[in-house]
Design a protein around this motif. Structure first.
Motif, PDB file in Angstrom:
ATOM      1  N   ASN A 165       0.854  -1.184   0.000  1.00  0.00           N
ATOM      2  CA  ASN A 165       0.000   0.000   0.000  1.00  0.00           C
ATOM      3  C   ASN A 165       0.890   1.233   0.000  1.00  0.00           C
ATOM      4  N   VAL A 166       0.790   2.024  -1.054  1.00  0.00           N
ATOM      5  CA  VAL A 166       1.610   3.223  -1.200  1.00  0.00           C
ATOM      6  C   VAL A 166       0.725   4.441  -0.963  1.00  0.00           C
ATOM      7  N   HIS A 167       1.040   5.197   0.082  1.00  0.00           N
ATOM      8  CA  HIS A 167       0.276   6.401   0.407  1.00  0.00           C
ATOM      9  C   HIS A 167       1.173   7.601   0.153  1.00  0.00           C
ATOM     10  N   THR A 168       0.848   8.380  -0.848  1.00  0.00           N
ATOM     11  CA  THR A 168       1.701   9.509  -1.213  1.00  0.00           C
ATOM     12  C   THR A 168       0.979  10.823  -1.003  1.00  0.00           C
ATOM     13  N   LEU A 169       1.747  11.851  -0.659  1.00  0.00           N
ATOM     14  CA  LEU A 169       1.219  13.200  -0.509  1.00  0.00           C
ATOM     15  C   LEU A 169       1.508  14.049  -1.742  1.00  0.00           C
ATOM     16  N   ASN A 170       2.179  13.465  -2.724  1.00  0.00           N
ATOM     17  CA  ASN A 170       2.541  14.202  -3.934  1.00  0.00           C
ATOM     18  C   ASN A 170       1.348  14.343  -4.878  1.00  0.00           C
ATOM     19  N   HIS A 171       1.309  15.457  -5.608  1.00  0.00           N
ATOM     20  CA  HIS A 171       0.245  15.691  -6.589  1.00  0.00           C
ATOM     21  C   HIS A 171       0.649  15.210  -7.984  1.00  0.00           C
ATOM     22  N   ASP A 172       1.933  14.936  -8.175  1.00  0.00           N
ATOM     23  CA  ASP A 172       2.405  14.572  -9.509  1.00  0.00           C
ATOM     24  C   ASP A 172       2.019  13.139  -9.858  1.00  0.00           C
ATOM     25  N   MET A 173       2.402  12.693 -11.047  1.00  0.00           N
ATOM     26  CA  MET A 173       2.009  11.366 -11.526  1.00  0.00           C
ATOM     27  C   MET A 173       3.212  10.468 -11.778  1.00  0.00           C
ATOM     28  N   VAL A 207     -14.175  10.944 -25.176  1.00  0.00           N
ATOM     29  CA  VAL A 207     -13.316   9.894 -24.625  1.00  0.00           C
ATOM     30  C   VAL A 207     -13.795   9.552 -23.218  1.00  0.00           C
ATOM     31  N   ARG A 208     -14.022   8.272 -22.974  1.00  0.00           N
ATOM     32  CA  ARG A 208     -14.471   7.844 -21.651  1.00  0.00           C
ATOM     33  C   ARG A 208     -13.362   8.049 -20.621  1.00  0.00           C
ATOM     34  N   LEU A 209     -13.750   8.519 -19.434  1.00  0.00           N
ATOM     35  CA  LEU A 209     -12.785   8.807 -18.375  1.00  0.00           C
ATOM     36  C   LEU A 209     -13.008   7.889 -17.179  1.00  0.00           C
ATOM     37  N   ALA A 210     -11.931   7.503 -16.534  1.00  0.00           N
ATOM     38  CA  ALA A 210     -12.021   6.661 -15.339  1.00  0.00           C
ATOM     39  C   ALA A 210     -12.607   7.462 -14.184  1.00  0.00           C
ATOM     40  N   ARG A 211     -13.355   6.788 -13.327  1.00  0.00           N
ATOM     41  CA  ARG A 211     -13.881   7.412 -12.114  1.00  0.00           C
ATOM     42  C   ARG A 211     -13.526   6.534 -10.926  1.00  0.00           C
ATOM     43  N   TYR A 212     -13.549   7.135  -9.734  1.00  0.00           N
ATOM     44  CA  TYR A 212     -13.144   6.411  -8.532  1.00  0.00           C
ATOM     45  C   TYR A 212     -14.219   5.413  -8.135  1.00  0.00           C
ATOM     46  N   THR A 213     -13.822   4.142  -8.043  1.00  0.00           N
ATOM     47  CA  THR A 213     -14.756   3.070  -7.669  1.00  0.00           C
ATOM     48  C   THR A 213     -14.437   2.461  -6.317  1.00  0.00           C
ATOM     49  N   ASP A 214     -13.294   2.845  -5.722  1.00  0.00           N
ATOM     50  CA  ASP A 214     -12.897   2.350  -4.403  1.00  0.00           C
ATOM     51  C   ASP A 214     -12.588   0.856  -4.431  1.00  0.00           C
ATOM     52  N   LYS A 215     -12.152   0.345  -5.574  1.00  0.00           N
ATOM     53  CA  LYS A 215     -11.807  -1.072  -5.687  1.00  0.00           C
ATOM     54  C   LYS A 215     -10.313  -1.216  -5.997  1.00  0.00           C
ATOM     55  N   TYR A 216      -9.661  -2.060  -5.213  1.00  0.00           N
ATOM     56  CA  TYR A 216      -8.229  -2.289  -5.370  1.00  0.00           C
ATOM     57  C   TYR A 216      -7.994  -3.790  -5.519  1.00  0.00           C
ATOM     58  N   ASN A 217      -7.474  -4.205  -6.663  1.00  0.00           N
ATOM     59  CA  ASN A 217      -7.372  -5.633  -6.944  1.00  0.00           C
ATOM     60  C   ASN A 217      -6.001  -6.053  -7.471  1.00  0.00           C
ATOM     61  N   LYS A 218      -4.990  -5.205  -7.274  1.00  0.00           N
ATOM     62  CA  LYS A 218      -3.634  -5.533  -7.707  1.00  0.00           C
ATOM     63  C   LYS A 218      -2.695  -5.419  -6.508  1.00  0.00           C
ATOM     64  N   PRO A 219      -1.502  -6.004  -6.598  1.00  0.00           N
ATOM     65  CA  PRO A 219      -0.630  -6.049  -5.410  1.00  0.00           C
ATOM     66  C   PRO A 219      -0.049  -4.712  -4.978  1.00  0.00           C
ATOM     67  N   VAL A 220       0.132  -3.765  -5.898  1.00  0.00           N
ATOM     68  CA  VAL A 220       0.668  -2.448  -5.548  1.00  0.00           C
ATOM     69  C   VAL A 220      -0.487  -1.452  -5.636  1.00  0.00           C
ATOM     70  N   ARG A 221      -0.879  -0.902  -4.493  1.00  0.00           N
ATOM     71  CA  ARG A 221      -2.095  -0.092  -4.406  1.00  0.00           C
ATOM     72  C   ARG A 221      -1.750   1.343  -4.021  1.00  0.00           C
ATOM     73  N   LEU A 222      -2.124   2.261  -4.893  1.00  0.00           N
ATOM     74  CA  LEU A 222      -1.732   3.663  -4.752  1.00  0.00           C
ATOM     75  C   LEU A 222      -2.875   4.493  -4.186  1.00  0.00           C
ATOM     76  N   PHE A 223      -2.587   5.216  -3.103  1.00  0.00           N
ATOM     77  CA  PHE A 223      -3.558   6.103  -2.459  1.00  0.00           C
ATOM     78  C   PHE A 223      -2.947   7.505  -2.409  1.00  0.00           C
ATOM     79  N   LYS A 224      -3.514   8.437  -3.152  1.00  0.00           N
ATOM     80  CA  LYS A 224      -2.984   9.801  -3.193  1.00  0.00           C
ATOM     81  C   LYS A 224      -3.755  10.651  -2.189  1.00  0.00           C
ATOM     82  N   LEU A 225      -3.194  10.776  -1.005  1.00  0.00           N
ATOM     83  CA  LEU A 225      -3.899  11.372   0.127  1.00  0.00           C
ATOM     84  C   LEU A 225      -4.226  12.848  -0.063  1.00  0.00           C
TER      85      LEU A 225
END
Length: 241
Positions: free
Chosen positions: A23-31, A71-89
């Motif tokens: 679980n990666v919790h970052t405070l950065n705004h960059d990508m 162009v269809r855009l991704a929206r937040y679904t609150d689902k995490y299903n991969k081993p490296v999980r990014l949370f941009k606080l």
């Protein structure tokens, strides 16, 4: 393929991802961290709780020859299903809160993720009831937090950021190891979350910072760990164990 200076860091994450959730919790705004998903080390192993499948949110893009497409855009679904999980606080430069009008009041509906080349003034939502698009009602700006007072207010806004910070608290409680890289130790709410949720008395903590601030030194003293005074390009696998 690789990113110069991050090889050891990414190789370690790749090794751990075979047997663990990271679980990666970052405070950065960059990508920057999102770009790691395109490397040989972590190809396809990173998720961030956003999904494009079934999204009703769109943006407009203009091609080089003057044509326009939705162009269809991704929206937040609150689902995490991969081993490296990014949370941009604190949010991200490519996040946007999509507002809708309810009883004459503008309220945030979803956090969406824009894409390169999208005209951010022409976001829209597919309204299946009207069989047409509803245009974005707000003035577009990237969804990220800055300023101590503003940040702390949004942590408890009962919306997108509250969901992200709830994950932060839960992940701290179950974490077997905490690694802190590049955090100055100045956010009292983040520090409080660590003190109250992570079992630092029984579980290992690693802090990596080549030039630790006074506030970071105090944080290290309180949780009882040393600071490894190295930059990200200088660390070894042994430092992260």
């Amino acid at each position: 393929g690789t990113i110069e200076g991050y090889d050891v860091f990414l190789q370690t994450l790749s090794n751990w991802s075979n047997d663990h959730i990271i679980n990666v919790h970052t405070l950065n705004h960059d990508m920057v961290f999102e770009s790691f998903d395109k490397t040989d080390y972590l190809s396809g192993k990173i998720c961030d709780g956003f999904s494009i499948n079934g999204s009703k949110y769109f943006g407009e893009i203009k091609t080089f020859d003057g044509r326009y497409y939705d162009v269809r855009l991704a929206r937040y679904t609150d689902k995490y299903n991969k081993p490296v999980r990014l949370f941009k606080l604190h949010g991200s430069l490519d996040y946007a809160l999509y507002y809708t009008q309810k009883e004459g009041i503008m309220v945030p509906d979803k956090c969406i993720k824009t894409r390169h080349g999208i005209d951010k003034t022409k976001l829209k939502c597919d309204n299946s009831h009207k069989q047409e698009y509803d245009d974005y009602q707000g003035t577009y700006h990237s969804c990220f937090l800055s300023g101590i007072v503003t940040k702390q207010r949004y942590y408890d806004d009962k919306g997108f950021f509250t969901k992200i910070h709830t994950h932060f608290h839960k992940n701290l409680k179950t974490a077997k190891k905490l690694i802190i890289i590049g955090y100055g130790g100045r956010d009292p709410k983040i520090n409080e979350a660590i003190f109250n949720n992570y079992n630092y008395r029984k579980r290992p903590t690693i802090i990596i910072d080549p030039f630790p601030s006074e506030s970071l030194i105090k944080l290290a003293e309180r949780i009882g760990c040393n600071i490894i005074k190295k930059g990200i390009s200088e660390i070894t696998m042994a430092d992260l164990q």
